[in-house]
Motif scaffolding. Sequence first.
Motif, short mmCIF file in Angstrom:
data_model
loop_
_atom_site.label_atom_id
_atom_site.label_comp_id
_atom_site.label_asym_id
_atom_site.label_seq_id
_atom_site.Cartn_x
_atom_site.Cartn_y
_atom_site.Cartn_z
N ALA A 266 3.62 10.72 6.73
CA ALA A 266 2.25 10.23 6.86
C ALA A 266 1.68 9.84 5.50
O ALA A 266 0.91 8.87 5.40
CB ALA A 266 1.37 11.30 7.51
N ALA A 267 2.05 10.57 4.44
CA ALA A 267 1.59 10.22 3.10
C ALA A 267 2.06 8.82 2.72
O ALA A 267 1.30 8.01 2.16
CB ALA A 267 2.08 11.25 2.10
N LEU A 268 3.31 8.54 3.02
CA LEU A 268 3.86 7.21 2.76
C LEU A 268 3.09 6.16 3.55
O LEU A 268 2.75 5.08 3.04
CB LEU A 268 5.34 7.19 3.14
N GLY A 269 2.76 6.49 4.81
CA GLY A 269 2.03 5.57 5.67
C GLY A 269 0.63 5.27 5.15
O GLY A 269 0.16 4.13 5.21
N CYS A 270 -0.04 6.28 4.63
CA CYS A 270 -1.39 6.07 4.09
C CYS A 270 -1.36 5.07 2.93
O CYS A 270 -2.23 4.19 2.82
CB CYS A 270 -1.98 7.40 3.62
N ALA A 271 -0.37 5.22 2.05
CA ALA A 271 -0.25 4.30 0.92
C ALA A 271 0.10 2.89 1.38
O ALA A 271 -0.41 1.91 0.84
CB ALA A 271 0.79 4.82 -0.05
N GLN A 272 0.96 2.78 2.36
CA GLN A 272 1.35 1.47 2.88
C GLN A 272 0.19 0.78 3.58
O GLN A 272 -0.02 -0.43 3.43
CB GLN A 272 2.53 1.62 3.85
N LEU A 273 -0.58 1.54 4.35
CA LEU A 273 -1.70 0.96 5.09
C LEU A 273 -2.75 0.38 4.14
O LEU A 273 -3.41 -0.61 4.46
CB LEU A 273 -2.31 2.01 6.02
N GLU A 274 -2.91 0.99 2.98
CA GLU A 274 -3.85 0.47 2.00
C GLU A 274 -3.50 -0.96 1.58
O GLU A 274 -4.37 -1.72 1.14
CB GLU A 274 -3.86 1.37 0.76
N GLN A 275 -2.25 -1.34 1.73
CA GLN A 275 -1.76 -2.65 1.28
C GLN A 275 -1.46 -3.61 2.43
O GLN A 275 -0.98 -4.72 2.20
CB GLN A 275 -0.48 -2.47 0.47
#
Length: 390
Positions: A266-275
Amino acid sequence: MSDQLIQFVRDHFDTKDFIPLHAPVFPGREKEYVADTIESTFVSSVGAYVDRFEQDMAGYTGSPKAVATVNGTAALHIALKLAGVESGDLVITQPLTFVATCNAIAYCNAEPVFVDVDRNTLGLSANALEAWLTENTSLDSEGVCRTRTDNKVVRACVPMHTFGHPADLDGLISVTRRWNIALIEDAAESLGSFYKGKHTGTFGTLGTLSFNGNKIMTTGGGGMILTDEALASRAKHLTTTAKKPHTYEYIHDELGYNYRLPNLNAALGCAQLEQLETFIENKRALAAAYEDLFSGTKLEFVKEPEGCRSNYWLNAVICEDKLQRNELLKTTNKQGVMTRPIWALMNHLAMYQSCRRGNLSNAEWLEARVVNLPSSVCVPASVREGLNNC
């Protein structure tokens, strides 16, 4: 045309090395957020990033609620169960899809029914759906859609937004409402795609997303259920082994599933969603360049349907025939530029070849002609330093 395509792809991705179909990129805060989960020790299914990812995804898509799962197939499995799909039921879907769509139906001990697609969307055809239902089913005295030959319940319909292009949602909503069938959107490939201003996956009773490594943004693995508050609460319970809250006791009140997304992912997903919007802008620019490249040639570029914004997850062309398709695939792959045919139709696979189906002429026509092209997000050189992407 193959030589021009190969040169175009190599120029765009600025490399003489092998070029994959769709590789992930991590130019944002991915390392920071993942390191934060490791520092916190909450790397499994409990953690702040899981809650944040669900909230952020609900906000982005406009869905009332979002429930994270370990992958997209798990999300679709639970969505089918929440829609009431039971053993022996029929679930209508398209033959032109990835096998996970049908596998999730089979996990419910239900049977897929294959209905044709539209050529302009590559997604489930509302006209073909109406035709199959009219020919094969009727509503019983309680308004349940049943087959006339063996009285099977047609419980749900699962269109898939192929390559990120929205299916004919207005038409599908109209047909499924008329026949009292639950609409569940397989939006695994269409994160960031909008139909008439509304995000895909938010039109039916439930929708599902995928964050596999080859999707427009990734959590490594992972999926999401989009739905209302009541069904989301049920989804959260079922995907967490149906465990009731208690200070110390282990109380499970029904058959549940260990389908929760780990905090690390989920941490990876949060960073990806920002972009994500930057990714989509990049991919739409690539799609426009492909469209210009193929203009006036014998290859037809697959464009977004009218009134839609597609994420162009995978770019695709339609060849004149299977011979031209095979030659394009052979030449590009031999030169280290990865291209792929569309999936084999589901009714051609051994485990689904005996399933019911309608006339599949459009799906068969596309199966023989579609080729997917390299579609990765290309990170600018100023950001790319130190990254092994693009």
